[in-house]
Write an enzyme that holds these catalytic residues in place. Structure first.
Site, mmCIF file in Angstrom:
data_model
loop_
_atom_site.group_PDB
_atom_site.id
_atom_site.type_symbol
_atom_site.label_atom_id
_atom_site.label_comp_id
_atom_site.label_asym_id
_atom_site.label_seq_id
_atom_site.Cartn_x
_atom_site.Cartn_y
_atom_site.Cartn_z
ATOM 1 N N MET A 57 2.737 -9.283 -1.178
ATOM 2 C CA MET A 57 2.227 -8.657 0.043
ATOM 3 C C MET A 57 0.703 -8.597 -0.007
ATOM 4 S SD MET A 57 4.799 -5.932 1.529
ATOM 5 C CE MET A 57 6.555 -6.269 1.621
ATOM 6 N N SER A 58 0.091 -8.913 1.110
ATOM 7 C CA SER A 58 -1.371 -8.908 1.214
ATOM 8 C C SER A 58 -1.754 -8.742 2.666
ATOM 9 C CB SER A 58 -1.940 -10.231 0.685
ATOM 10 O OG SER A 58 -3.285 -10.371 1.098
ATOM 11 N N GLN B 19 -18.364 -6.444 -1.195
ATOM 12 C CA GLN B 19 -17.504 -7.201 -2.089
ATOM 13 C C GLN B 19 -17.039 -8.526 -1.478
ATOM 14 O OE1 GLN B 19 -14.356 -4.029 -2.187
ATOM 15 N NE2 GLN B 19 -12.933 -5.750 -2.200
ATOM 16 N N GLU C 222 -1.159 -4.252 -9.195
ATOM 17 C CA GLU C 222 -1.277 -5.327 -10.189
ATOM 18 C C GLU C 222 -1.436 -6.689 -9.537
ATOM 19 O OE1 GLU C 222 2.120 -4.787 -12.733
ATOM 20 O OE2 GLU C 222 1.173 -3.144 -13.842
ATOM 21 N N HIS D 60 0.832 -1.212 0.000
ATOM 22 C CA HIS D 60 0.000 0.000 0.000
ATOM 23 C C HIS D 60 0.865 1.259 0.000
ATOM 24 C CE1 HIS D 60 -2.890 -2.913 1.984
ATOM 25 N NE2 HIS D 60 -3.643 -2.410 1.027
ATOM 26 N N GLN E 7 -9.038 -7.201 -10.874
ATOM 27 C CA GLN E 7 -9.685 -5.985 -10.352
ATOM 28 C C GLN E 7 -9.243 -4.759 -11.145
ATOM 29 O OE1 GLN E 7 -10.081 -4.988 -5.983
ATOM 30 N NE2 GLN E 7 -8.316 -3.707 -6.456
#
Lengths: 274, 274
Positions: A181-182, A58, A145, A31, A150
């Site tokens: 990364m998440s 969502q 990306e 982020h 999305q």
């Protein structure tokens, strides 16, 4: 840095068209990379805005919504340190009327990959992103990306609805061992976390293979472990997101993998083979 | 007055946020009343813009789209005389990509009245109106109350998607015999035209009746003639557009009537009875 939670406050805090980074919070280095790209686009005098909103519409699985990490105080700290000018933290009640009845639907790009296994997910994404665009009226917005589908769907929405916002794509930021990364990585156990980098390694290894069926079989064998379960693994046309029968055009090798209840995604863009 | 047909020309012709009157052309005195209201809202120095676009995706019957009157030269003349600053006349090809896949859908207010008999109609309306809003970025837009359901759905879209546009409603403009002005009136034969004012008279006559079933029977008997066929006739809640079982809240008496292939609509807002 200003932090506002209503659209009314938001509009009065906006001095001009900002560059927007829409997030669901639980901010990580990925982020913050989006924030840096927003700053480059906005320039030193422009406004960089971040929205933090875990968008209920969502989520297709209530458990996933419930378990989604929420770390607002640390998120605000990270935004402040990254030079964000404005953070918007609306409540779900203020975003959605109980009798809301208008939805933005995408019917083509959302039929495959995550769209096939998460019904309604991308309609929820399109709807909230368009709301945020209307609320912020940004000149540009930055998307990662990692969420390739999305990004493609938001670009399509912007094209088809003539939304006056520039979409900036940012390459996936990875841990040192290659794991994308998440925010969901925080929910992995230690052993799951140690196993998960195989996803990225598998995609890279399979990319050497020309023939799609063999390529997918190679990737599948390399991803599978006793700790995970593949939700999907597909090779699709990079533009239409329809299954690719050869590699004469650019393709996307994309996967979603469950570790317990935690669903991780990753993808690799493959060039056309001449 | 400038006339432009591409979004690119449009954006360079817009000096600031205009007030928009979206139309499908075949302009009549009803449209020109919308233009006057737009002028009042814009002020003498503001821009008043009119879009003229027969939107293919809101027509459920190909014959109706084919037969819809197209009178561009006379439309432009009327706009010029009415003091319009800017007219946008896009082609269908420039509005819709062959692979377009994003639609704005309304799922509640569009379930009754015209929505029940014209599948997809209001999705087409919402989609094109939102595109026009993004293209013009108007401060306000004017819509007629003749299309009451359309107006309610557009207000709902603006609310649910946070669209930063003020919606201005304009009362129905009528011929001297009470027939609601409509571009479709031009397609009536002389005898049909002479018969059609009964629609308005029937709605007014029925409004005296308290009990919904009796009210509808009264209206139906007064509308029906050998020359027409009622598509629908309903008494609905003025806010939710759901069938009204009494008149304790404001209601809308609404009808669509076919004269041959020509479909006319009209409505009457009824106050709550105490």
């Amino acid at each position: 840095m200003r932090v506002v939670s209503s659209v009314c406050e938001l509009r009065s805090a906006l001095s001009s068209s900002p560059v927007l980074v829409p997030t669901m919070g639980a901010l990580h280095a990925g982020h913050l990379d989006l924030v840096q790209r927003a700053r480059s686009s906005a320039g030193p005098k422009g406004q960089v805005a971040v929205s933090i909103f875990v968008n209920p519409i969502q989520f297709d699985r209530p458990g996933d919504l419930q378990a989604y990490p929420r770390t607002l105080e640390s998120d605000l700290e990270k935004c402040r340190a990254a030079g964000v000018d404005l953070v918007f933290t609306p409540s779900a009640d203020s975003m959605y009327f109980p009798d809301r009845s208008v939805t933005v639907m995408e019917s083509s790009l959302s039929a495959t990959l995550c769209g096939a296994t998460r019904p309604g997910h991308f309609d929820g994404v399109c709807t909230v992103v368009l709301k945020l665009f209307h609320q912020f009226q940004p000149s540009a917005a930055v998307f990662g990306e990692k969420d390739y589908q999305q990004l493609a769907i938001i670009r399509r929405m912007v094209r088809d609805l003539d939304v006056p916002v520039e979409i900036i794509a940012a390459p996936t930021v990875r841990e040192i061992d290659g794991l994308a990364m998440s925010s969901r990585n925080a929910r992995l156990s230690e052993t799951q976390r140690a196993d998960a980098p195989r996803i990225r390694r598998a995609l890279l290894a399979a990319a050497e293979t020309t023939e799609p069926t063999l390529l997918l079989a190679t990737a599948r064998a390399a991803i599978e472990s006793p700790l995970n379960r593949i939700d999907y693994l597909e090779l699709v046309d990079a533009e239409t997101l329809l299954p690719a029968s050869d590699r004469s055009r650019p393709t996307l090798l994309a996967t979603a993998v469950f570790y317990g209840e935690v669903r991780l995604i990753d993808n690799l863009l493959l060039p056309a083979l001449g």
